[in-house]
Enzyme design. Structure first.
Site, PDB file in Angstrom:
ATOM      1  CE  LYS A  28      -1.767   3.053   1.890  1.00  0.00           C
ATOM      2  NZ  LYS A  28      -1.491   4.460   1.474  1.00  0.00           N
TER       3      LYS A  28
ATOM      4  CD  GLU B 122      -2.165   8.763   1.777  1.00  0.00           C
ATOM      5  OE1 GLU B 122      -1.456   7.728   1.681  1.00  0.00           O
ATOM      6  OE2 GLU B 122      -2.665   9.141   2.851  1.00  0.00           O
TER       7      GLU B 122
ATOM      8  N   GLY C 156       6.757   5.526   8.085  1.00  0.00           N
ATOM      9  CA  GLY C 156       5.868   6.685   8.134  1.00  0.00           C
ATOM     10  C   GLY C 156       6.127   7.479   9.384  1.00  0.00           C
ATOM     11  N   GLY C 157       5.197   8.348   9.725  1.00  0.00           N
ATOM     12  CA  GLY C 157       5.338   9.168  10.920  1.00  0.00           C
ATOM     13  C   GLY C 157       5.140   8.337  12.189  1.00  0.00           C
TER      14      GLY C 157
ATOM     15  N   GLY D 179       2.745   5.133  12.983  1.00  0.00           N
ATOM     16  CA  GLY D 179       3.367   3.865  13.394  1.00  0.00           C
ATOM     17  C   GLY D 179       2.726   3.315  14.658  1.00  0.00           C
TER      18      GLY D 179
ATOM     19  CD  GLU E 199      12.959   4.202   8.813  1.00  0.00           C
ATOM     20  OE1 GLU E 199      12.859   5.044   9.725  1.00  0.00           O
ATOM     21  OE2 GLU E 199      13.265   4.494   7.658  1.00  0.00           O
TER      22      GLU E 199
ATOM     23  CB  CYS F 235      13.159   9.101   8.642  1.00  0.00           C
ATOM     24  SG  CYS F 235      14.009   7.964   7.564  1.00  0.00           S
TER      25      CYS F 235
ATOM     26  CD  GLU G  15       9.922  13.164  11.419  1.00  0.00           C
ATOM     27  OE1 GLU G  15       8.782  12.687  11.537  1.00  0.00           O
ATOM     28  OE2 GLU G  15      10.888  12.520  10.989  1.00  0.00           O
TER      29      GLU G  15
HETATM   30  O1  TXE Z   1       2.930   9.995   6.634  1.00  0.00           O
HETATM   31  P1  TXE Z   1       2.067   8.830   7.225  1.00  0.00           P
HETATM   32  P2  TXE Z   1       2.439  11.329   5.939  1.00  0.00           P
HETATM   33  C1  TXE Z   1       6.368  11.727   8.964  1.00  0.00           C
HETATM   34  C2  TXE Z   1       6.725  13.160   8.752  1.00  0.00           C
HETATM   35  C3  TXE Z   1       5.541  13.702   8.047  1.00  0.00           C
HETATM   36  C4  TXE Z   1       4.432  12.957   8.721  1.00  0.00           C
HETATM   37  C5  TXE Z   1       3.172  12.860   7.926  1.00  0.00           C
HETATM   38  O2  TXE Z   1       6.892  13.784   9.990  1.00  0.00           O
HETATM   39  O3  TXE Z   1       5.393  15.084   8.230  1.00  0.00           O
HETATM   40  O4  TXE Z   1       4.964  11.666   8.926  1.00  0.00           O
HETATM   41  O5  TXE Z   1       3.429  12.352   6.608  1.00  0.00           O
HETATM   42  C6  TXE Z   1      -0.124   5.133   5.600  1.00  0.00           C
HETATM   43  N1  TXE Z   1      -3.426   2.807   8.781  1.00  0.00           N
HETATM   44  N2  TXE Z   1       6.912  10.849   7.946  1.00  0.00           N
HETATM   45  O6  TXE Z   1       1.064  11.672   6.329  1.00  0.00           O
HETATM   46  O7  TXE Z   1       0.657   9.263   7.486  1.00  0.00           O
HETATM   47  C7  TXE Z   1      -0.111   6.223   4.553  1.00  0.00           C
HETATM   48  O8  TXE Z   1      -1.181   6.069   3.641  1.00  0.00           O
HETATM   49  C8  TXE Z   1      -2.597   2.280   7.861  1.00  0.00           C
HETATM   50  C9  TXE Z   1       8.127  10.171   8.289  1.00  0.00           C
HETATM   51  O9  TXE Z   1       2.665  11.200   4.506  1.00  0.00           O
HETATM   52  O10 TXE Z   1       2.813   8.279   8.342  1.00  0.00           O
HETATM   53  C10 TXE Z   1       1.246   6.010   3.937  1.00  0.00           C
HETATM   54  O11 TXE Z   1       1.188   4.927   3.013  1.00  0.00           O
HETATM   55  N3  TXE Z   1      -1.784   3.027   7.095  1.00  0.00           N
HETATM   56  C11 TXE Z   1       8.549   9.189   7.300  1.00  0.00           C
HETATM   57  C12 TXE Z   1       2.110   5.618   5.145  1.00  0.00           C
HETATM   58  O12 TXE Z   1       1.190   5.147   6.128  1.00  0.00           O
HETATM   59  C13 TXE Z   1      -1.774   4.354   7.277  1.00  0.00           C
HETATM   60  C14 TXE Z   1       8.052   9.205   5.942  1.00  0.00           C
HETATM   61  C15 TXE Z   1       2.910   6.771   5.748  1.00  0.00           C
HETATM   62  O13 TXE Z   1       2.014   7.840   5.977  1.00  0.00           O
HETATM   63  C16 TXE Z   1      -2.608   4.961   8.246  1.00  0.00           C
HETATM   64  C17 TXE Z   1       6.799   9.888   5.766  1.00  0.00           C
HETATM   65  C18 TXE Z   1      -3.467   4.127   9.011  1.00  0.00           C
HETATM   66  N4  TXE Z   1      -4.276   4.608   9.959  1.00  0.00           N
HETATM   67  C19 TXE Z   1       6.302  10.694   6.756  1.00  0.00           C
HETATM   68  N5  TXE Z   1      -2.386   6.297   8.202  1.00  0.00           N
HETATM   69  C20 TXE Z   1       9.862   8.542   7.457  1.00  0.00           C
HETATM   70  N6  TXE Z   1      10.098   7.874   8.565  1.00  0.00           N
HETATM   71  O14 TXE Z   1      10.697   8.609   6.565  1.00  0.00           O
HETATM   72  C21 TXE Z   1      -1.461   6.526   7.253  1.00  0.00           C
HETATM   73  N7  TXE Z   1      -1.086   5.351   6.676  1.00  0.00           N
END
Ligand code: TXE
Length: 495
Positions: free
Chosen positions: A174, A177, A227-228, A232, A249, A283, A384
């Site tokens: 997945k 988006e 992700g964030g 996580g 991660e 990150c 962050e």
């Molecule tokens: O990341 P999300 P977003 C951090 C960074 C950024 C913040 C938001 O601080 O400003 O996160 O970014 C999926 N159930 N990082 O909103 O939401 C989502 O669709 C299942 C750090 O883009 O964490 C996407 O595929 N899945 C980071 C993935 O999780 C869900 C990289 C990451 O999205 C979900 C990106 C749910 N409830 C953002 N909600 C890094 N560590 O490098 C979201 N997703």
């Protein structure tokens, strides 16, 4: 003509069950460049079923050598398409083509590395004792779910996908988006490489719908997410609630420690690379540049003048050094944190605004931004931001540098700049971080374990750790003892 991408399920691109799509935007121009299938629980269920069928029918019975041959072919095909894939990622993420070519060019290394592991991994015989032969099998988990972000879409997917496939799992991805379409392209290339349909499936869509459905699906043995940290925590709770495995991660706030004895030109170049690559959206961004007091003014001045010279521009132009942020949301978040920093009393010494000259005024551009006079209690030092914003903070000695570096809920990346070899190791060994660079930043390799301490995550990507984490053991205990055994022998006397 805007191309519409379907999910990739069982070897076919198909529309969402609901028929819905969502737009994919170019953040440099705000043009819609593609439509992607808007997946929900129905699509996820279909993908998991296809994945389970592929696992049961053939994939679980493949040998490591067979999987290695496919991974090697996959690496070759990706290597021959680096330019197209890099260009595609640039268009949907806004990251400069110079960065994406370098990054996508490394991706074949992961498939090649895990091809090596797939055909060389050995199982162990446990030293159970002379009466027993205990061999420990390593078996795939089954169907695994990969939930990936938008900042390095193909690289982060690859860090998870290569070990998952090498270990014999089937996969449902997945993607974010904000950057969903290169994952579909990659899955097409996997078919071209000869992976059977159903082994690699992609469901595009939003986190709370498609992502949540994948995390909650009882047929998915493991979720590997980047992700964030709030995401996580939420996803790990959902998966934990059904006793699934997770690798997470998550966020970071990497410190960059610059000692007076460093090669200061290199340290400044390294700190800028740490802070502003991907417009700060990584990150392990160098978000807290800690500088020894005696060279603080000199280093700060150099950082400011060089940050002011970074060329923003069309991400497809090879001369561009920084593109826009990925989305309106990341831009708003960056602007909000700059306001927070000013309100907290920090001093803005570079950037802090959107470029006004056309055509940059259209996209989500933001100038590289530096704060000084930052105190450790400030939110801009602790939270962050995930944008092109960094803080410069002085320290008096090694003890203070280490204290400031570790005074953080995150623990993913850190860097130490010094020419004193003893200090380099001494400091590295006290930093609370999963990855520490000495006189460098951002370097990564498929063989090098990657992952966070503290709120930065659970589990590791890369290396053997990631491979083992995509397996489960079966301990087969064989009795070699010729002596008959009957624990209850003689109990008939009492009946
Ligand atoms: O990341 P999300 P977003 C951090 C960074 C950024 C913040 C938001 O601080 O400003 O996160 O970014 C999926 N159930 N990082 O909103 O939401 C989502 O669709 C299942 C750090 O883009 O964490 C996407 O595929 N899945 C980071 C993935 O999780 C869900 C990289 C990451 O999205 C979900 C990106 C749910 N409830 C953002 N909600 C890094 N560590 O490098 C979201 N997703």
């Amino acid at each position: 003509m805007v191309r519409t991408y379907g999910h990739l399920i069982d070897g076919e691109q198909i529309a969402a069950a609901s028929g819905k799509t969502f737009p994919v935007e170019n953040p440099a121009t705000l043009e819609v460049v593609a439509e992607a299938a808007d997946g929900d629980a129905n699509d996820v269920a279909r993908a998991v079923e296809a994945s389970q069928t592929a696992f049961d029918r053939y994939w679980r019975r493949t040998t490591g050598r067979e999987r290695a041959a496919l991974l090697t072919r996959f690496a070759e095909i990706i290597a021959s398409r680096v330019d197209q894939l890099a260009q595609h990622e640039t268009i949907i993420t806004g990251r400069p083509i110079r960065e994406m070519r370098a990054q996508v060019g490394r991706i074949p290394d992961w498939y090649a590395y895990y091809a090596g592991i797939a055909q060389t991994a050995q199982e162990v015989v446990a030293p159970f004792g002379p009466q027993y032969l205990n061999y420990v099998q390593r078996l795939p988990l089954g169907v695994v779910g990969l939930i990936t972000p938008w900042n390095h879409p193909l690289l982060i997917l690859t860090k998870k996908l290569a070990p998952a496939l090498a270990a014999g799992n089937t996969v449902v991805v997945k993607p974010s988006e904000f950057a969903p379409t290169t994952a579909v392209e990659l899955a097409q290339l996997a078919l071209e490489a000869g992976f059977p349909p159903g082994v690699l499936n992609v469901v595009t869509g939003y986190g709370p719908s498609a992502g949540h459905a994948l995390a909650a699906h009882p047929g998915v043995a493991k979720i590997d997410l980047t992700g964030g940290t709030p995401t996580g925590k939420a996803v790990a709770s959902v998966v934990g609630g059904r006793l699934g495995k997770v690798t997470m991660e998550l966020g970071g706030k990497a410190p960059v420690l610059i000692f007076a004895d460093a090669d200061l030109d290199q340290a400044v170049a390294g700190a800028l690379f740490a802070a502003f690559i991907a417009a700060g959206q990584t990150c392990v961004q160098g978000a807290r540049i800690l500088v020894e007091k005696t060279v603080y003014d000199q280093v700060t001045d150099a950082l400011v003048s060089r940050a002011n010279a970074i060329r923003l521009g069309d991400p497809l132009d090879p001369a561009t050094q920084m593109g826009p942020l990925v989305s309106q949301r990341q831009l708003a978040r960056t602007e909000q944190y700059v306001q927070i920093g000013l309100a907290e009393g920090a001093r803005l010494v570079a950037g802090g605004y959107r470029p006004k000259e056309p055509p940059l005024d259209r996209g989500y551009y933001y100038r590289p931004t530096i704060f000084t006079d930052v105190k450790p209690h400030m939110r801009i030092f602790r939270e962050e931001i995930f944008g092109p914003v960094t803080c410069v903070v002085p320290f008096a000695d090694e003890e203070e540098a280490i204290r400031l570096a570790n005074d953080c809920e995150y623990g993913l990346g850190a860097a130490v700049w010094t020419q004193d070899v003893k200090r380099a190791h001494r400091v590295a060994q006290r930093l609370e971080a999963g990855v520490v660079w000495v006189n460098d930043h951002h370097r990564i390799d498929p063989s090098s374990p990657w992952g966070g301490w503290k709120a930065s995550g659970i589990g590791r990507e890369n290396g053997w750790d990631a491979y083992w984490d995509y397996t489960q053991t079966r301990s087969v205990i064989v009795n070699l003892d010729p002596t008959p055994f009957d624990w209850y022998a003689g109990s008939e006397r009492y009946s």
